[in-house]
Design a protein around this motif. Structure first.
Motif, mmCIF file in Angstrom:
data_model
loop_
_atom_site.group_PDB
_atom_site.id
_atom_site.type_symbol
_atom_site.label_atom_id
_atom_site.label_comp_id
_atom_site.label_asym_id
_atom_site.label_seq_id
_atom_site.Cartn_x
_atom_site.Cartn_y
_atom_site.Cartn_z
ATOM 1 N N ALA A 93 2.961 -12.277 6.185
ATOM 2 C CA ALA A 93 3.770 -11.960 6.280
ATOM 3 C C ALA A 93 5.165 -12.472 6.278
ATOM 4 O O ALA A 93 6.165 -12.212 5.939
ATOM 5 C CB ALA A 93 3.687 -11.689 8.501
ATOM 6 N N ALA A 94 4.088 -14.106 6.511
ATOM 7 C CA ALA A 94 5.911 -14.788 5.990
ATOM 8 C C ALA A 94 6.546 -14.571 4.742
ATOM 9 O O ALA A 94 6.464 -15.957 3.922
ATOM 10 C CB ALA A 94 5.661 -15.991 6.647
ATOM 11 N N LEU A 95 5.138 -15.075 3.614
ATOM 12 C CA LEU A 95 5.125 -15.123 2.359
ATOM 13 C C LEU A 95 6.193 -14.427 1.533
ATOM 14 O O LEU A 95 6.539 -15.214 0.925
ATOM 15 C CB LEU A 95 3.741 -13.969 1.194
ATOM 16 N N GLY A 96 6.843 -13.309 1.947
ATOM 17 C CA GLY A 96 8.325 -12.902 1.513
ATOM 18 C C GLY A 96 9.640 -13.609 2.176
ATOM 19 O O GLY A 96 10.408 -12.693 1.848
ATOM 20 N N TRP A 97 9.238 -13.562 3.246
ATOM 21 C CA TRP A 97 9.818 -14.627 3.924
ATOM 22 C C TRP A 97 10.882 -15.715 3.755
ATOM 23 O O TRP A 97 10.219 -16.467 2.845
ATOM 24 C CB TRP A 97 9.421 -14.805 5.104
#
Length: 757
Positions: free
Chosen positions: A410-414
């Motif tokens: 989930a944090a990949l595109g943050w």
């Protein structure tokens, strides 16, 4: 069960024997496996269809347009009507795949060449999306149940003459997925709905494969087929039976499945321990203790870790030194007891392994720095669960591992923000971390609970982003098609106008008005259609009608052609919703041109006939002036010496760099190898980075369209632009593989390298 005997081949003759392969029946043991599995698959399919209505209705309820909602409702109706047919076709294909195990291969169909993703455009992307979804589903099953499937394949190979691999196993995930896709070919649904149905197949059918493989293997073991080849008990069943086994098993007794599972766990953890022991004293510090040192019990160690967990600094950095703080607690405990208290060797190995894993995780450039501080606070809870349950290192489906992987995904595109805590994802991850720190003592069930809650959140977020991403793709595809149509219209007009001298009004009519008709015709019907050819013929007729002609038959042709020409022009402009006032002005000037053309070609003996005709039956432009009326002024003429360029929609074009690279430059290979769905990070300047995902590669225009994690377009690049960014190291590909698995692989690789050093 008695019901097993009721499952029979839907087409028994075809299932048992092919006209081209006169081979005998399947072995009895294999028929028993087939019939038992068919019943299980049928029940799983029924569960799928029983839940499909609710799922599609929920999707329809969330639809953002009437068209999208109608598509879901139509899919519900179609699925209800064809449910029995799909079930029957699927099971028939399963039976046929079993029958083929005893068939001679008379000949194979020619293998299609590998599909080149580069040759696919968004217009032809349905098959690609289907293939990607299928590959992902198969990979999950192989990851989870690969060993059990491998054992089943080995047993089948002892029963039949045909060589079988996991990929061609009738019960392999790929075979089952392809059979289900074939059975669903009759569904008239769009790719979005088909992907939802595939997810339901994964949820209700593929998740049961661990039980199916276990029972199929057990059935063949009972028949004496490779009885010494043992598979681990399915995880789900193993968990259900853990409590009962603990209550009933006598000391020294355990079920065969539990023994095998334990062996698998010990094998992975044993490998890690062995590697640690071989590098202890070099890469891993060798800890020297007095002879009378007393190892703390696992319960005492858990209490010490819980103490550290509760007293973590509120704003601690992610490089928290767990070992140092634990040693300080042990020193105080030793002082109070009067004896040196140390951590036992096994527990010490677990601590070292978890420390190494988090060292990799917190050095990983894929994770944004702001989130590393949060994830770093999970180290003690992860260590505690690893001490409690050694399957943490060996089982990819372990809830704690999955939770860490899901957070990382989930944090990949943050992207970094000035006020990160206001971001919903940051807030959700923070809640997970705080729940672990505050509530986790020694019950690992909290990880499953947090995992389910986090998956529900990310599922909603993903659905919203996928919807917006699809709209972005559709918009970019539409723009690309419009751009291609515009170029085709320009080419068609330039072929007919370039180098000619024509009345200005005709050139303007074609460039400003009729070009729109051509655009719509091209987009709607294509350049190979009769409609496109008809629209071009109108252009040719119009040009001919205003050019000077000397041939005697020109007047007759003009009389015959002009009424139809005017009707075609009016109908075309009306269909394109062209401004009626401008249309009127064009036709008024066009009438004057045609009147002058008739005057030049008029024969005196025919003037009386024309004048005597019923005025209502003659088009207005044929109301020729009398001979004594003054001739109209000559029309303004224009020579078309430059190519016509139609106005394009106002949008910021993709920035093409001034620098151009050679065709064989390695940086261009980066752009060519970038796949739709890949995450990248652009270094915009010294302080700002942009993380985005390649959502589409528009082939006609060569544009690479990037979106953020919400699905909104944030960047547009050309192939050369990407290559130049890569060459100057301003862009890098983000690794989207599972974080924990990458970390474990890195730790094992590092230990092996140190061992060989």
């Amino acid at each position: 069960m008695q019901t097993d005997a009721k499952v029979v081949p839907l087409n028994k003759g075809a299932a048992e024997q092919s006209p081209t392969s006169p081979v005998g029946r399947l072995p009895v043991a294999l028929i028993q496996v087939r019939d038992k599995v068919a019943l299980q698959l049928k029940q799983a399919l029924q569960m799928l269809f029983d839940n499909a209505d609710d799922t599609l209705f929920e999707m329809a309820d969330r639809a953002t347009s009437n068209a999208e909602q109608s598509a879901f409702f139509e899919a519900m109706r179609d699925l209800r009507l064809k449910r029995k047919s799909i079930e029957r076709t699927f099971l028939q294909k399963v039976f046929e795949s079993f029958s083929s195990l005893q068939q001679y291969e008379i000949g194979k169909a020619p293998q299609l060449g590998a599909v080149s993703f580069d040759s696919l455009s968004l217009v032809q992307n349905d098959e690609l999306e289907e293939t990607v979804a299928l590959d992902a589903m198969v990979a999950k099953v192989m990851n989870r149940d690969g060993i059990a499937l491998g054992h089943l394949t080995a047993r089948l190979n002892t029963l039949v003459s045909k060589k079988i691999e996991d990929r061609t196993n009738p019960l392999g995930p790929r075979q089952l997925c392809e059979s289900f896709l074939d059975a669903c070919r009759s569904l008239g649904v769009e790719i979005k709905v088909k992907l939802i149905i595939l997810k339901l197949f994964e949820k209700y059918v593929l998740t049961e494969l661990d039980q199916i493989y276990a029972e199929a293997n057990q059935c063949l073991i009972a028949a004496g087929v490779l009885p010494d080849l043992r598979s681990a008990a399915p995880v789900r069943r193993q968990q259900e039976r853990t409590a009962a086994t603990a209550r009933t098993a006598q000391p020294g007794e355990a079920s065969a499945g539990a023994q095998t599972a334990e062996q698998g766990v010990q094998e992975v953890f044993g490998v890690l321990q062995e590697l640690l022991s071989q590098v202890r004293g070099s890469a891993v510090p060798r800890r020297e203790y007095p002879a009378d040192a007393v190892p703390v019990s696992s319960n005492d160690l858990m209490r010490l870790l819980s103490h550290l967990q509760q007293h973590l600094p509120q704003q601690s950095d992610y490089d928290y030194d767990l070992r140092l703080n634990l040693d300080q607690l042990l020193t105080r405990a030793s002082a109070r007891s009067g004896r040196v208290r140390v951590v036992g060797q096994v527990d010490d190995d677990v601590i070292n392994l978890v420390s190494m894993l988090f060292e990799f995780i917190l050095d990983d450039r894929t994770l944004p720095d702001s989130l590393k501080a949060l994830i770093g606070r999970m180290q003690i809870p992860m260590l505690k669960v690893a001490l409690l349950d050694k399957t943490f290192f060996s089982r990819g489906s372990h809830p704690a591992r999955r939770l860490l992987n899901e957070i990382a995904s989930a944090a990949l595109g943050w992207v970094e923000q000035d006020d990160a805590k206001r971001d919903s994802l940051y807030h959700r991850i923070e809640q997970v971390v705080l729940r672990l720190l505050n509530d986790f003592v020694d019950d690992p069930a909290i990880f499953s609970e947090l995992l389910n809650e986090f998956l529900a959140y990310t599922g909603d977020e993903r659905r919203r982003s996928e919807l917006l991403e699809q709209r972005t793709r559709d918009a970019e595809e539409g723009r690309a098609r419009a751009e291609l149509a515009r170029k085709q219209v320009e080419e068609a007009l330039n072929q007919r106008l370039l180098g000619r001298t024509l009345p200005e009004v005709v050139v303007r009519l074609l460039q400003e008005a009729w070009s729109k008709v051509l655009m719509l015709t091209c987009l709607k019907h294509g350049v190979e259609s009769a409609e496109w050819q008809s629209a071009l013929q109108t252009v040719d007729d119009l040009i001919w009608s205003v050019e000077p002609h000397e041939a005697p038959e020109a007047r007759a042709r003009l009389l015959e052609q002009v009424p139809g020409l005017l009707k075609s022009l009016r109908d075309g402009l009306a269909s394109a919703a062209f401004d009626p006032f401008s249309t009127s002005a064009f036709f008024s000037q066009l009438e004057s041109l045609h009147v002058q053309a008739f005057q030049r070609l008029r024969k005196p003996e025919l003037v009386v006939v024309v004048a005597d005709e019923d005025p209502e039956s003659t088009p207005p432009l044929l109301d020729l002036p009398a001979a004594n009326e003054p001739a109209e002024m000559a029309p303004a003429m224009v020579a078309v010496v430059e190519e016509i360029v139609l106005a394009a929609p106002v949008e910021a074009p993709a920035q093409e760099p001034e620098l151009s690279l050679a065709d064989d430059h390695e940086a261009l290979g980066f752009a060519d190898n970038l796949r739709v769905g890949s995450w990248v990070e652009f270094q915009e300047d010294d302080e700002h980075k942009l993380r985005c995902k390649l959502a589409a590669l528009i082939k006609p225009t060569g544009k690479y369209i990037f979106v953020n994690r919400t699905g909104m377009k944030v960047l547009e690049k050309t192939r050369m632009g990407l290559a130049v960014e890569f060459r100057r190291k301003a862009i890098r590909l983000l690794d989207d593989a599972l974080l924990f698995d990458r970390a474990l692989e890195s730790v094992i690789g590092n230990l092996r390298r140190l061992k060989g050093a």
